[in-house]
Design a protein around this motif. Structure first.
Motif, PDB file in Angstrom:
ATOM      1  N   LEU A  95      47.194  45.287  38.341  1.00 39.69           N
ATOM      2  CA  LEU A  95      46.867  44.585  39.579  1.00 39.69           C
ATOM      3  C   LEU A  95      46.406  45.584  40.630  1.00 39.69           C
ATOM      4  CD1 LEU A  95      46.982  41.691  40.817  1.00 39.69           C
ATOM      5  CD2 LEU A  95      49.208  42.335  41.761  1.00 39.69           C
ATOM      6  N   PRO A  96      45.260  45.351  41.262  1.00 30.90           N
ATOM      7  CA  PRO A  96      44.766  46.285  42.284  1.00 30.90           C
ATOM      8  C   PRO A  96      45.468  46.076  43.633  1.00 30.90           C
ATOM      9  CG  PRO A  96      43.190  44.509  41.963  1.00 30.90           C
ATOM     10  CD  PRO A  96      44.288  44.282  40.958  1.00 30.90           C
ATOM     11  N   VAL A  97      46.652  46.651  43.769  1.00 28.92           N
ATOM     12  CA  VAL A  97      47.378  46.573  45.036  1.00 28.92           C
ATOM     13  C   VAL A  97      46.827  47.648  45.967  1.00 28.92           C
ATOM     14  CG1 VAL A  97      49.644  46.723  46.123  1.00 28.92           C
ATOM     15  CG2 VAL A  97      49.427  45.727  43.842  1.00 28.92           C
ATOM     16  N   PRO A  98      46.379  47.280  47.156  1.00 29.89           N
ATOM     17  CA  PRO A  98      45.773  48.269  48.050  1.00 29.89           C
ATOM     18  C   PRO A  98      46.797  49.288  48.545  1.00 29.89           C
ATOM     19  CG  PRO A  98      46.096  46.201  49.199  1.00 29.89           C
ATOM     20  CD  PRO A  98      46.419  45.939  47.756  1.00 29.89           C
ATOM     21  N   LEU A 106      44.248  39.365  46.860  1.00 29.85           N
ATOM     22  CA  LEU A 106      43.395  38.225  46.514  1.00 29.85           C
ATOM     23  C   LEU A 106      41.916  38.595  46.602  1.00 29.85           C
ATOM     24  CD1 LEU A 106      45.464  35.475  48.320  1.00 29.85           C
ATOM     25  CD2 LEU A 106      44.862  35.418  45.900  1.00 29.85           C
ATOM     26  N   GLU A 107      41.560  39.382  47.608  1.00 27.26           N
ATOM     27  CA  GLU A 107      40.170  39.817  47.722  1.00 27.26           C
ATOM     28  C   GLU A 107      39.781  40.716  46.548  1.00 27.26           C
ATOM     29  OE1 GLU A 107      40.081  41.724  51.512  1.00 27.26           O
ATOM     30  OE2 GLU A 107      39.650  39.861  52.613  1.00 27.26           O
ATOM     31  N   ALA A 108      40.683  41.616  46.176  1.00 24.07           N
ATOM     32  CA  ALA A 108      40.383  42.556  45.097  1.00 24.07           C
ATOM     33  C   ALA A 108      40.297  41.877  43.738  1.00 24.07           C
ATOM     34  CB  ALA A 108      41.441  43.666  45.066  1.00 24.07           C
ATOM     35  N   THR A 109      40.897  40.703  43.621  1.00 27.29           N
ATOM     36  CA  THR A 109      40.871  39.971  42.349  1.00 27.29           C
ATOM     37  C   THR A 109      39.952  38.754  42.412  1.00 27.29           C
ATOM     38  OG1 THR A 109      42.856  38.736  43.027  1.00 27.29           O
ATOM     39  CG2 THR A 109      43.196  40.717  41.689  1.00 27.29           C
ATOM     40  N   ALA A 110      39.092  38.709  43.433  1.00 34.87           N
ATOM     41  CA  ALA A 110      38.246  37.522  43.618  1.00 34.87           C
ATOM     42  C   ALA A 110      37.320  37.291  42.439  1.00 34.87           C
ATOM     43  CB  ALA A 110      37.435  37.673  44.908  1.00 34.87           C
ATOM     44  N   GLU A 111      36.777  38.349  41.877  1.00 36.47           N
ATOM     45  CA  GLU A 111      35.839  38.187  40.759  1.00 36.47           C
ATOM     46  C   GLU A 111      36.573  37.974  39.456  1.00 36.47           C
ATOM     47  OE1 GLU A 111      32.135  40.585  38.621  1.00 36.47           O
ATOM     48  OE2 GLU A 111      32.837  41.177  40.610  1.00 36.47           O
ATOM     49  N   ARG A 112      37.616  38.736  39.211  1.00 35.80           N
ATOM     50  CA  ARG A 112      38.333  38.613  37.932  1.00 35.80           C
ATOM     51  C   ARG A 112      39.314  37.447  37.924  1.00 35.80           C
ATOM     52  NH1 ARG A 112      42.028  44.110  38.061  1.00 35.80           N
ATOM     53  NH2 ARG A 112      43.830  42.861  37.491  1.00 35.80           N
ATOM     54  N   ARG A 113      39.707  36.940  39.087  1.00 33.28           N
ATOM     55  CA  ARG A 113      40.537  35.751  39.225  1.00 33.28           C
ATOM     56  C   ARG A 113      41.783  35.818  38.321  1.00 33.28           C
ATOM     57  NH1 ARG A 113      38.150  31.437  42.052  1.00 33.28           N
ATOM     58  NH2 ARG A 113      39.662  30.031  41.092  1.00 33.28           N
ATOM     59  N   ASP A 114      42.683  36.733  38.645  1.00 29.67           N
ATOM     60  CA  ASP A 114      43.917  36.810  37.860  1.00 29.67           C
ATOM     61  C   ASP A 114      45.140  37.016  38.748  1.00 29.67           C
ATOM     62  OD1 ASP A 114      43.398  39.430  38.585  1.00 29.67           O
ATOM     63  OD2 ASP A 114      43.734  40.276  36.587  1.00 29.67           O
ATOM     64  N   PHE A 115      45.065  36.521  39.984  1.00 32.05           N
ATOM     65  CA  PHE A 115      46.230  36.552  40.867  1.00 32.05           C
ATOM     66  C   PHE A 115      46.261  35.249  41.663  1.00 32.05           C
ATOM     67  CE2 PHE A 115      48.354  37.285  44.919  1.00 32.05           C
ATOM     68  CZ  PHE A 115      49.525  37.898  44.513  1.00 32.05           C
ATOM     69  N   ARG A 116      47.453  34.633  41.725  1.00 34.55           N
ATOM     70  CA  ARG A 116      47.624  33.410  42.513  1.00 34.55           C
ATOM     71  C   ARG A 116      48.921  33.491  43.312  1.00 34.55           C
ATOM     72  NH1 ARG A 116      44.377  28.149  41.294  1.00 34.55           N
ATOM     73  NH2 ARG A 116      42.720  28.999  39.994  1.00 34.55           N
ATOM     74  N   LEU A 117      48.884  32.846  44.465  1.00 35.97           N
ATOM     75  CA  LEU A 117      50.065  32.676  45.312  1.00 35.97           C
ATOM     76  C   LEU A 117      50.456  31.213  45.246  1.00 35.97           C
ATOM     77  CD1 LEU A 117      52.049  33.683  47.561  1.00 35.97           C
ATOM     78  CD2 LEU A 117      50.271  33.062  49.212  1.00 35.97           C
ATOM     79  N   GLY A 171      48.897  36.215  30.815  1.00 32.28           N
ATOM     80  CA  GLY A 171      48.300  37.508  31.115  1.00 32.28           C
ATOM     81  C   GLY A 171      47.783  37.712  32.514  1.00 32.28           C
ATOM     82  N   ARG A 172      48.323  36.976  33.493  1.00 33.23           N
ATOM     83  CA  ARG A 172      47.875  37.162  34.861  1.00 33.23           C
ATOM     84  C   ARG A 172      49.036  37.551  35.780  1.00 33.23           C
ATOM     85  NH1 ARG A 172      44.419  32.871  34.132  1.00 33.23           N
ATOM     86  NH2 ARG A 172      46.104  31.655  33.228  1.00 33.23           N
ATOM     87  N   HIS A 173      48.786  37.588  37.090  1.00 35.28           N
ATOM     88  CA  HIS A 173      49.770  38.012  38.082  1.00 35.28           C
ATOM     89  C   HIS A 173      49.942  36.918  39.133  1.00 35.28           C
ATOM     90  CE1 HIS A 173      49.310  42.331  36.851  1.00 35.28           C
ATOM     91  NE2 HIS A 173      48.082  41.926  36.564  1.00 35.28           N
ATOM     92  N   GLY A 174      51.084  36.938  39.820  1.00 36.71           N
ATOM     93  CA  GLY A 174      51.277  35.963  40.881  1.00 36.71           C
ATOM     94  C   GLY A 174      52.531  36.224  41.683  1.00 36.71           C
ATOM     95  N   LEU A 175      52.698  35.413  42.715  1.00 33.11           N
ATOM     96  CA  LEU A 175      53.834  35.522  43.631  1.00 33.11           C
ATOM     97  C   LEU A 175      54.247  34.115  44.041  1.00 33.11           C
ATOM     98  CD1 LEU A 175      55.626  37.384  45.455  1.00 33.11           C
ATOM     99  CD2 LEU A 175      53.826  37.208  47.181  1.00 33.11           C
TER     100      LEU A 175
END
Length: 798
Positions: free
Chosen positions: A382-385, A416-427, A486-490
């Motif tokens: 996950l690309p955490v800034p 969310l911005e960093a995963t906008a294209e790959r779409r693998d993070f949801r809140l 295989g994705r990430h979320g909170l």
């Protein structure tokens, strides 16, 4: 809603004789393997007459739902092979585990995962022997089961898991068998509304199969007993187009099922093509659903000991219960197994014959081998800034204040911005994203919504990746399905209402613990709860919204999986968030405030403190270098930290010669012994922080007895006094909540006076000052409705 899509394909072709024979052969083979797993210890191919010693001494498993599950597996195989589908299946009636195991053994994925369970007579014997047997595999679909992403004991959660798996997986078909028993549960009832959140452009499709076999364990199933027209009205009202498959004559059911499956998949393909071509009508599509009605225990014994079994509740588990002792039952079992004509299905070496495998997919297309069902294989970092972009400056402890979750919202926005294209993070969360101060995320994405919109709506988007529905069960189900594929979320939630998903959390913890022991399962992203709007800060609500006990529930579970963090300020919350978002195979609980909270630590100090999990705040205490303190003031949680530091300041002012040590705990498991939790401290570490024999006054965020339970084996425990929430709640001022529960600064000072030997007598005047402050507080809030100026305007003296 669209009902019949314009331009949709016409009537699917009927099965030819060879297709029908192949489907029936696979289904009979799966049924045979299912019965064999429940009953047989030896003689898997019935190469000799069945004897009592061939039968297991303990008969465990669930036959009743299994024939229907085998039918679905058989027909999904046909569809996947014919259409080259990327598909997984969530098996809601997971007690039918032997059916799922049978399907994966037949397609070879079971042997891939367990090379000793070969696809021949020897492997069949191992498959039978291990089922529900000591040292073997569970009786339900579990992490041991190839292709499974759903624990079989989780009745009610299958549909939410299925939708979670489909989110941001545009090419994936997620079939979901919903049992008629679990269809009666509250979580399942809410999950039907997931159709209002599924985006046909960016998401995959869910094909529910509502399996109505008439009975639960002992009672009729509600949806199986309502008229078909009434059931159709319900399902259409929930956003589905129902397709019915009803019968008990195998050839007829195969034809109906193949037709229904083809019709449903044609309809799904049309919906997705139209949406992705941009020529959709703008109306929400009506997604297909299959209603499968077959007898419970179909093809099993019709009658046992003069009582009807097939088609009744008696078929639920083991229809023939006394096979070893009862020759009649033994003969019935043998006749039952032979009714599937195993010699037509398996050759003399026990290998499935060609017709059985005619429609079986290959490679990753097999239901038991699809990588989405082993999501860790697909997981990306996950690309955490960098936290420096969001950290707050802290030159002096307690000189400034920020809203921790509001600052965290900026971090999540950038994720969310960093995963906008790959779409693998949801809140996800139950209608509380803005309430929990995370609204910065709306700058990156909207809230997923496919239903009607009106001009006064805000932040709704068909492709949104914030998920809100006022069902904690559905939120968690979505997120579990998302993570396990295989994705990430909170998951953000009011603290008091996390209890609603306590059972789901328990099941997910069990899943992760079991999955860790399955060598071929890859680690998945952790499920992280952000619990806020917590017990000590409930401005608009009161007693009903005050319950910090979810932490107690979580910490009673598998230590290798559970983690609990109570960051005391903004920068520690950021440091904890960075850690949990990168973690794997854990269930993390993070409890943090949304109201302005003093900033105690700069980012570097916060990171170091979080890495320690618990540590001394030398700047807050008055202990002398090289000497033991007279008393330890410990705290865990943002409000307890504030009150403990305020108490430390009072002690410094009134009793400057008292040596006070201040300890803050972020990782609550640090209090446990190292042999009980991976994050626990050794006795030497613990004693170095808390001492062995000095009074410890501990201000804790939740119920005080949890701290006693975690630390009961420590040498200092007889000297440990914990203050926390004691169910004294109401709608009142912030500080009054602390006073009501005895965790306020004045009470903590009195606790110190009472516990340091000789201090109560020497400092009687200080005690009187503290008691007077309580009286002033009582009168002030009733007159003014606000906290005392000395409390509301307090700052750390530095």
């Amino acid at each position: 809603m669209q009902d019949t899509p314009p331009g949709a394909p016409g009537h699917p072709p009927d099965l030819d004789a060879d297709e029908l024979a192949a489907l029936d052969a696979h289904w009979r083979a799966a049924n045979y393997l299912t019965v064999g797993q429940i009953y047989l210890l030896a003689n898997p191919l019935l190469a000799e007459p069945l004897r009592p010693e061939h039968v297991k001494p303990r008969l465990l498993g669930h036959w009743g739902t299994s024939p229907g599950l085998n039918l679905v597996y058989t027909h999904l195989n046909r569809a996947v092979s014919a259409r080259d589908l990327d598909a997984v299946c969530v098996w809601g009636p997971g007690h039918g585990g032997p059916a799922v195991l049978a399907g994966s053994w037949l397609d070879g994925s079971y042997s891939d995962a367990y090379p000793d369970v070969t696809r021949d007579a020897a492997g069949m014997a191992r498959l039978f022997h291990q089922f529900s047997f000591p040292g073997g595999v569970p009786s339900h679909a579990a992490p041991d089961t190839p292709g499974s992403i759903h624990e079989g004991g989780e009745l009610g959660y299958s549909l939410a898991h299925a939708y979670g798996a489909a989110l941001d997986n545009p090419e994936l078909l997620v079939a979901c068998v919903v049992g008629d028993g679990e269809a009666e549960t509250g979580p399942l009832a809410a999950a039907w509304h997931s159709t209002k959140f599924l985006d046909p452009v960016h998401d995959g499709a869910v094909l529910p199969v509502l399996h109505l076999n008439g009975y639960k364990i002992a009672n009729p199933a509600v949806l199986a007993r309502v008229p078909e027209a009434e059931l159709d009205d319900l399902l259409r009202g929930l956003g589905h187009h129902p397709l019915h498959v009803t019968g008990e004559e195998p050839a007829t059911v195969h034809r109906l099922m193949a037709h229904a499956m083809d019709t449903a998949l044609d309809r799904i393909a049309h919906i997705q093509r139209a949406a992705r071509a941009g020529d959709a009508t703008g109306e929400r599509p009506r997604w297909p659903l299959i209603v499968l009605r077959t007898p419970k225990g179909w093809t099993g014994p019709a009658e046992v000991d003069g009582l009807p079994v097939e088609g009744t509740w008696r078929a639920h588990q083991v229809p023939l219960a006394h096979v070893r002792e009862n020759p009649v039952h033994l003969r019935q079992l043998e006749e039952w197994l032979l009714s599937y004509r195993p010699r037509e299905l398996f050759d003399t070496r026990g290998r499935p014959r060609e017709p059985v495998l005619a429609h079986t997919p290959h490679g990753d297309r097999r239901l038991g081998a699809n990588p989405h069902a082993n999501g860790g294989l697909l997981l990306r970092t996950l690309p955490v800034p960098p936290l420096e972009r969001h950290a707050v400056a802290v030159d002096t402890p307690g000189a400034t204040a920020h809203q921790p979750t509001r600052v965290l919202g900026g971090l999540v926005e950038q994720v969310l911005e960093a995963t906008a294209e790959r779409r693998d993070f949801r809140l996800v969360g139950p209608d509380e994203t803005a309430s929990n101060r995370l609204q910065a995320v709306y700058r990156a994405t909207g809230k997923a919504w496919q239903a009607e919109t009106v001009p006064t709506d805000e932040h709704l988007a068909r492709d949104g990746r914030v998920m809100e529905i006022l069902s904690e069960h559905t939120c968690q189900g979505w997120l579990e399905g998302y993570l396990l594929t295989g994705r990430h979320g909170l998951f953000s939630c009011y603290e008091a209402f996390a209890h609603i998903v306590g059972s789901m959390a328990n099941q997910h913890i069990k899943w992760l613990r079991a999955a860790r022991r399955v060598e071929w399962r890859a680690p998945v992203a952790s499920l992280t709860y952000l619990l806020t709007s917590h017990v000590w800060r409930q401005d608009h609500n009161g007693f009903s919204h005050q319950d910090p006990g979810f932490v107690d529930h979580i910490l009673s579970k598998s230590p290798e999986v559970v983690r609990v963090y109570l960051p005391p300020d903004t920068n520690t919350l950021l440091a904890v968030a960075e850690h949990v978002l990168h973690s794997r195979d854990h269930v993390n609980v993070v409890v943090a405030g949304k109201d302005p909270t003093f900033d105690w630590l700069g980012l570097d100090a916060a990171r170091a403190h979080c890495a320690r999990g618990a540590g001394l705040w030398e700047w807050a205490g008055t202990e002398r270098l090289g000497e033991e303190p007279d008393v330890v003031l410990a705290c865990a949680g943002d409000v307890p930290t504030l009150e403990v530091l305020a108490a430390a300041a009072l002690l410094r002012r009134h009793l400057p010669d008292l040596a006070v040590r201040v300890v803050n705990v972020v990782d609550i498991a640090r209090l446990m012994p190292a042999e009980q939790h991976p994050h626990g401290m050794s006795d030497h570490e613990f004693d170095a922080v808390f001492t062995r024999d000095r009074p410890v006054v501990f201000g804790y965020h939740g119920y005080p007895w949890l701290i006693h339970r975690l630390a009961y084996r420590r040498a200092v425990h007889p000297h440990l006094h914990v203050r926390g929430y004691t169910e004294e709640g109401t709608t009142t001022t912030h500080f009054d909540m602390a006073v009501r529960n005895g965790i306020d600064r004045y009470r903590l000072v009195m606790d110190v006076l009472d516990r340091v030997p000789g201090l109560a007598v020497r400092a009687g005047g200080v005690r009187q000052l503290m008691a007077d402050a309580h009286h002033r507080h009582h009168d002030w809030i009733r007159a003014h409705g606000t906290d005392l100026p000395e409390v509301a305007g307090w700052t750390w003296p530095g």
